[in-house]
Design an enzyme around this catalytic site. Structure first.
Site, short mmCIF file in Angstrom:
data_model
loop_
_atom_site.label_atom_id
_atom_site.label_comp_id
_atom_site.label_asym_id
_atom_site.label_seq_id
_atom_site.Cartn_x
_atom_site.Cartn_y
_atom_site.Cartn_z
CB THR A 189 -0.97 0.01 1.21
OG1 THR A 189 -0.24 -0.13 2.42
CG2 THR A 189 -1.99 -1.11 1.07
CE LYS A 209 0.63 -3.11 2.99
NZ LYS A 209 0.40 -2.46 4.27
CB THR A 233 -1.49 -2.15 8.43
OG1 THR A 233 -2.76 -1.51 8.49
CG2 THR A 233 -0.60 -1.35 7.49
CD GLU A 264 2.84 5.34 6.63
OE1 GLU A 264 2.00 4.78 5.90
OE2 GLU A 264 2.57 5.86 7.71
CG ASN A 285 0.55 8.33 8.76
OD1 ASN A 285 -0.16 7.46 8.28
ND2 ASN A 285 1.83 8.16 9.02
CB SER A 295 -3.49 8.82 3.87
OG SER A 295 -3.44 8.63 5.26
#
Lengths: 422, 422
Positions: free
Chosen positions: A156, A189, A207, A294, A417, A422
């Protein structure tokens, strides 16, 4: 062990096929429907997030594993929609995709294992997946290129795919399998919302998705404790932002196609070799997940030693790993050991600040609760400018210890974020 | 009730004097040594952070309160150096400043209450404080201007001073105090490292400092439970970054100079009026602390209802308040209720996602675990662009509830705290 993007096909475990297509779930139009098949079926062990809020595929996947006693023939993963907080309709939609997949791949409905990752609370577009399934047939195969399709489609906000593999050769003295090999291939992921708290047979919305494939021959009951052990030292020992996702899933499939059988107890030479190799693959994937976190610019290996218990050591590690003040200090390479001590202090663990010792990289910073005279701030700052380094904090209480991998908090993380919806 | 910067002197409690000077501890050269005096002495109650790592002034302050049975004649606060993780030398340095203050202000050594805020782990410059004390004499007085000097000098990364006050008039029917008044004046500092976990008689290193002055006549034993109650609903119900400081301190002093005596049990009319007024002052200061939080652009009032217990409600509130994914979503006004549910889900509290209801401001977002058809995303986004709003999450389990004030996480917070050796 390697995490190269280009995998020699010969290194992949036998008995599996992979592939992916574009089902139109991701607005970006990228690959968003991944499939992995075990044409002969595979024995499975799974772990799910401890989050109380559970995505539909987790509910369905657990039910399927229970119904089959741990058999999986197909994994169906979509990115772009987490199918979480979607109510009964979400579960119905998930089942609908499993029915279609069973038909497409000629397997038993219960042996389809579904996963979803993406936005929460948006109705699940089962019809897109059902419509796209027939187009997967000429995209599925056993080669490295096929495995890479799978690894790409489950991403993602990740910036790169995460794969790791191991090949274990059995030495010439083994009574049954001398000279034979078995393989492990792992795909993951992750990126944000990473603080997995995995438990066997507990609910998720993931996630972090991890799929581990091996051609070893082992039963679900044999695989379960080995997976739990490998996950504890890897996926349960990392944190990006402290947010535990509702869909975290780790699934281990064993096809048995290598012809090598796990020792009955799992504690013999094959079991030991498999446990080691599985641990290496999981550690590599966990490291790749944090490395691609991130906005991450620094990876920090927290090594907490001298604790009364491992539980204490982990509490201290997590308090530091989740502390915004420490994470922001790391982003600028600030050797702010006061913030380390403050976080340890509110972790709930009992210790005397006057017995604490701290090293940042090779540099001794604090001994007996006081900054050491030889503390070299400039050199320590230099160490902290490196992409990855270790902070060791010794509590001076006992002999228990833990390792925990985490990262800094940057303005880039906030920007990613804060990005509306998002 | 008011938190205006300009205080009418008549509104301040009798029996106290305030002042501040520049002792040269802050590199900026700003006011950094604050003094409050109770020339006739005052009864005291105090609460300190639960952090296991404790600053020297906390150790000394607790000892002094124990030795005097809760009497304070002088408060000595410096900003710029927290005197934490400074070992025995730090305690010696703190005692040295108390000795000098007792001499300067002609009071008993044990009745000096020390506080420090600033950087951790740097040797404490007692000599600067000792040298500056004589210069305080012509800066100390009972006026509003003097109180503002005190309120300014205790600040560190705060952008403005935080004061609140209450005047309680006693009605004409009271048998003893008809027509009389008593006053409360509160001063606070905070900004980052704000997630106070205050406990009576437990150790601290305080980034949140709160001083409450009243001219009511009450004993330390009477003040203690009233302070605990006021702190629970205010300072213990806010969070900026989830980092609990090592120096958090709340000190309440009662001079008795109003001539109004607290009812013996504290539960009579005077006690009730005092509890209410103290609650309002503490709430105002707590709100000001979050409002001036580092990089804060939005204040979020979390109202968790329908919980089985208040403890459950608070766990859910804290999980949301400390979640980077929620805090970043708030910074852009993103009505990402999935992140709210995910955080509630990993809080450890048992609930069924299918009974959850969520409102953002006046907008119903989620009912029975599903986004409601009438959900107006644009209008909800508009509400979230306001400086302050409420998010209510009803768990649908029981009737317990809690309120918790928190804020967003912005790139500005990261920039402030990443600033090398801030």
């Amino acid at each position: 062990m390697s995490s190269d993007a280009s995998l020699p096909s010969a290194d992949l475990p036998l008995g599996f096929q992979w592939g992916a297509v574009k089902a139109g779930i991701k607005v970006s139009g990228k690959l968003d429907l991944a499939v992995a098949l075990a044409p002969g079926g595979a024995n499975a062990a799974a772990m799910f997030t401890r989050n109380r809020v559970v995505a539909a595929p987790i509910i369905v996947g657990r039910k399927h594993l229970a119904a089959t006693g741990g058999r999986v023939s197909a994994i169906l993963v979509n990115s772009g929609n987490a199918n979480c907080m979607t109510g009964e309709a979400g579960i119905e939609a998930c089942i609908q995709t499993c029915v279609a997949a069973a038909e497409e791949f000629h397997c038993i409905f219960d042996e389809v294992f579904p996963s979803s990752t993406g936005i929460i609370g948006v109705p699940f577009p089962a019809e897109k997946i059902v419509a796209a399934l027939p187009s997967t047939s000429d995209k599925i195969g056993p080669s490295a290129a096929h495995a890479e399709l799978f690894a790409s489609a489950i991403l993602t906000t990740d910036t790169r795919m995460k794969v790791a593999r191991a090949i274990v050769g059995i030495d010439a003295t083994h009574p049954d399998y001398a000279g034979m090999e078995f393989r492990i291939f792992g795909v993951a992921k992750g990126a944000g919302m990473i603080h997995p708290q995995l438990a066997a047979a507990m609910p998720p919305h993931a996630t972090m998705l991890v799929y581990l494939f091996t051609d070893l021959d082992a039963t679900p009951a044999e695989l379960e404790p080995l997976l739990a052990l490998a996950a504890e030292g890897s996926f349960n020992s990392i944190s990006i932002d402290g947010d535990t996702s509702t869909n975290d899933t780790v699934l281990l499939l064993a096809s048995g196609a290598s012809g090598v059988k796990l020792d009955a107890t799992g504690s013999g030479r094959i079991g030991e070799a498999f446990a080691n190799a599985l641990g290496l693959v999981c550690n590599s994937l966990a490291h790749q997940i944090v490395d691609d976190g991130e906005g991450v610019t620094h990876l920090v290996n927290l090594h907490i030693t001298g604790a009364a218990t491992e539980t204490d050591a982990r509490r201290v590690a997590k308090a530091i790993a989740h502390s915004p003040l420490n994470k922001t200090a790391w982003s600028s390479g600030d050797p702010n050991w006061g913030r380390l001590l403050a976080a340890a202090g509110y972790s709930g663990v009992d210790f005397d600040p006057n017995t604490v010792t701290v090293w940042i990289g090779p540099h001794l910073v604090l001994a007996n609760g006081l900054r050491v005279p030889e503390f070299d701030e400039a050199a320590t700052h230099q160490t902290m400018l490196e992409r990855e380094y270790t902070i060791r904090l010794d509590l001076g209480v006992g002999t228990a210890e833990t390792k925990f991998l985490t990262c800094d908090l940057t303005a880039e993380y906030v920007a990613i974020n804060a990005d509306y919806s998002s």
